[in-house]
Design a protein around this motif. Structure first.
Motif, mmCIF file in Angstrom:
data_model
loop_
_atom_site.group_PDB
_atom_site.id
_atom_site.type_symbol
_atom_site.label_atom_id
_atom_site.label_comp_id
_atom_site.label_asym_id
_atom_site.label_seq_id
_atom_site.Cartn_x
_atom_site.Cartn_y
_atom_site.Cartn_z
ATOM 1 N N ALA A 47 0.824 -1.202 0.000
ATOM 2 C CA ALA A 47 0.000 0.000 0.000
ATOM 3 C C ALA A 47 0.861 1.255 0.000
ATOM 4 O O ALA A 47 0.563 2.236 -0.678
ATOM 5 N N GLU A 48 1.968 1.211 0.762
ATOM 6 C CA GLU A 48 2.870 2.354 0.802
ATOM 7 C C GLU A 48 3.571 2.527 -0.533
ATOM 8 O O GLU A 48 3.790 3.640 -0.996
ATOM 9 N N ALA A 49 3.935 1.412 -1.168
ATOM 10 C CA ALA A 49 4.628 1.481 -2.451
ATOM 11 C C ALA A 49 3.787 2.219 -3.470
ATOM 12 O O ALA A 49 4.292 2.995 -4.282
ATOM 13 N N GLN A 50 2.478 1.990 -3.438
ATOM 14 C CA GLN A 50 1.607 2.642 -4.395
ATOM 15 C C GLN A 50 1.540 4.150 -4.163
ATOM 16 O O GLN A 50 1.166 4.899 -5.053
ATOM 17 N N ALA A 51 1.870 4.602 -2.953
ATOM 18 C CA ALA A 51 1.774 6.022 -2.634
ATOM 19 C C ALA A 51 3.012 6.796 -3.067
ATOM 20 O O ALA A 51 3.007 8.023 -3.067
ATOM 21 N N ALA A 117 19.504 3.846 -11.859
ATOM 22 C CA ALA A 117 18.469 4.882 -11.816
ATOM 23 C C ALA A 117 18.159 5.281 -10.380
ATOM 24 O O ALA A 117 17.911 6.457 -10.081
ATOM 25 N N MET A 118 18.180 4.306 -9.465
ATOM 26 C CA MET A 118 17.923 4.615 -8.051
ATOM 27 C C MET A 118 19.026 5.502 -7.487
ATOM 28 O O MET A 118 18.754 6.425 -6.707
ATOM 29 N N CYS A 172 18.691 4.741 -0.250
ATOM 30 C CA CYS A 172 18.010 4.808 -1.544
ATOM 31 C C CYS A 172 17.936 3.436 -2.201
ATOM 32 O O CYS A 172 16.892 3.035 -2.734
ATOM 33 N N MET A 173 19.037 2.684 -2.150
ATOM 34 C CA MET A 173 19.085 1.405 -2.846
ATOM 35 C C MET A 173 18.327 0.305 -2.115
ATOM 36 O O MET A 173 18.021 -0.745 -2.691
ATOM 37 N N GLN A 174 18.005 0.530 -0.862
ATOM 38 C CA GLN A 174 17.234 -0.436 -0.087
ATOM 39 C C GLN A 174 15.742 -0.114 -0.066
ATOM 40 O O GLN A 174 14.960 -0.840 0.547
ATOM 41 N N THR A 178 10.056 2.565 -3.270
ATOM 42 C CA THR A 178 10.416 3.403 -4.413
ATOM 43 C C THR A 178 10.767 2.547 -5.628
ATOM 44 O O THR A 178 10.398 2.877 -6.760
ATOM 45 N N ALA A 179 11.461 1.446 -5.406
ATOM 46 C CA ALA A 179 11.794 0.549 -6.522
ATOM 47 C C ALA A 179 10.525 0.056 -7.212
ATOM 48 O O ALA A 179 10.431 0.025 -8.438
ATOM 49 N N GLN A 180 9.534 -0.349 -6.416
ATOM 50 C CA GLN A 180 8.273 -0.814 -6.987
ATOM 51 C C GLN A 180 7.585 0.299 -7.776
ATOM 52 O O GLN A 180 7.092 0.079 -8.891
#
Length: 227
Positions: A47-51, A117-118, A172-174, A178-180
């Protein structure tokens, strides 16, 4: 065009010299994240990834008469050549002078490209294109190893050169959320113009393949002359 993506409604399959990896829609595989991904995913539910909002990176005035969108991958040699031989003149003659609005859309053919990119996004808008220049200039060096840990180390070195510290880069890389979100954004924008390879250029809505600066200049000048 160097590589092709295989897009499906349920999954994105990434194939290339770095092995076969999959990102199922709604769940980026933990193997695609370089370090401590399990902890990152545990603290970042779907759910957080979608935000998380992912935006295209841009240069030049939004209201310019011409908009040029570049679809490119940080592990695409043709993209590196484009940025070495075309982009610098494009920026000097058309972006910095306010003639065009330039939009950069990341393409992820493999996990190394996603990680790059990340790192580029990690420094924020102000540093993004500076990191991008280093990623393309040193592509053969930082992608040279089949060992993911070596590649992560190479990317962190680029990040440090851009003024970031290891803690910032690791965070950032973890970041699984954001990756999703980046993968979701990538899947969406690839479909907009049915992009199959990189670099692909969209000039005022018309799709073009990779080209020389002279050919690109001819097209841009023709579009500007319409105004």
């Amino acid at each position: 065009m160097s590589k092709k993506t295989i897009l499906a409604a349920s999954a994105l399959v990434i194939a290339g010299g770095f092995g076969l990896w999959s990102m199922t829609a709604g769940n980026v595989s933990q193997t695609l994240l370089p370090v401590s991904s399990a902890q990152a995913q545990e603290t970042a539910p779907a759910a957080e990834a979608q935000a998380v909002e992912i935006k295209d990176m841009t240069l030049g005035p939004v209201d310019a008469a011409v908009t040029l969108i570049e679809y490119a991958s940080y592990t695409c040699p043709h993209c590196a050549n484009f940025h070495a031989n075309v982009f610098k003149d494009l920026k000097k003659d058309y972006i910095d002078t306010g003639k065009i609005h330039f939009v950069y859309r990341e393409v992820y053919f493999d996990r190394y490209g996603l990680w790059a990119a990340m790192v580029a996004r990690c420094g924020g808008d102000m540093k993004y294109f500076g990191v991008q220049e280093m990623l393309y200039k040193d592509m053969q060096t930082w992608t040279a190893s089949d060992d993911p840990n070596v590649v992560v180390g190479n990317l962190k070195k680029i990040g440090r050169t851009a003024g970031m510290d290891d803690a910032q880069i690791d965070a950032c890389m973890q970041d699984g959320a954001t990756a999703q979100a980046m993968v979701d954004h990538y899947e969406t924008v690839m479909k907009e113009y049915e992009v199959q390879g990189t670099p692909t250029l969209i000039i005022n809505g018309t799709k073009h393949a990779n080209m020389s600066y002279a050919d690109l200049k001819t097209i841009l000048d023709a579009e500007l002359a319409k105004e």
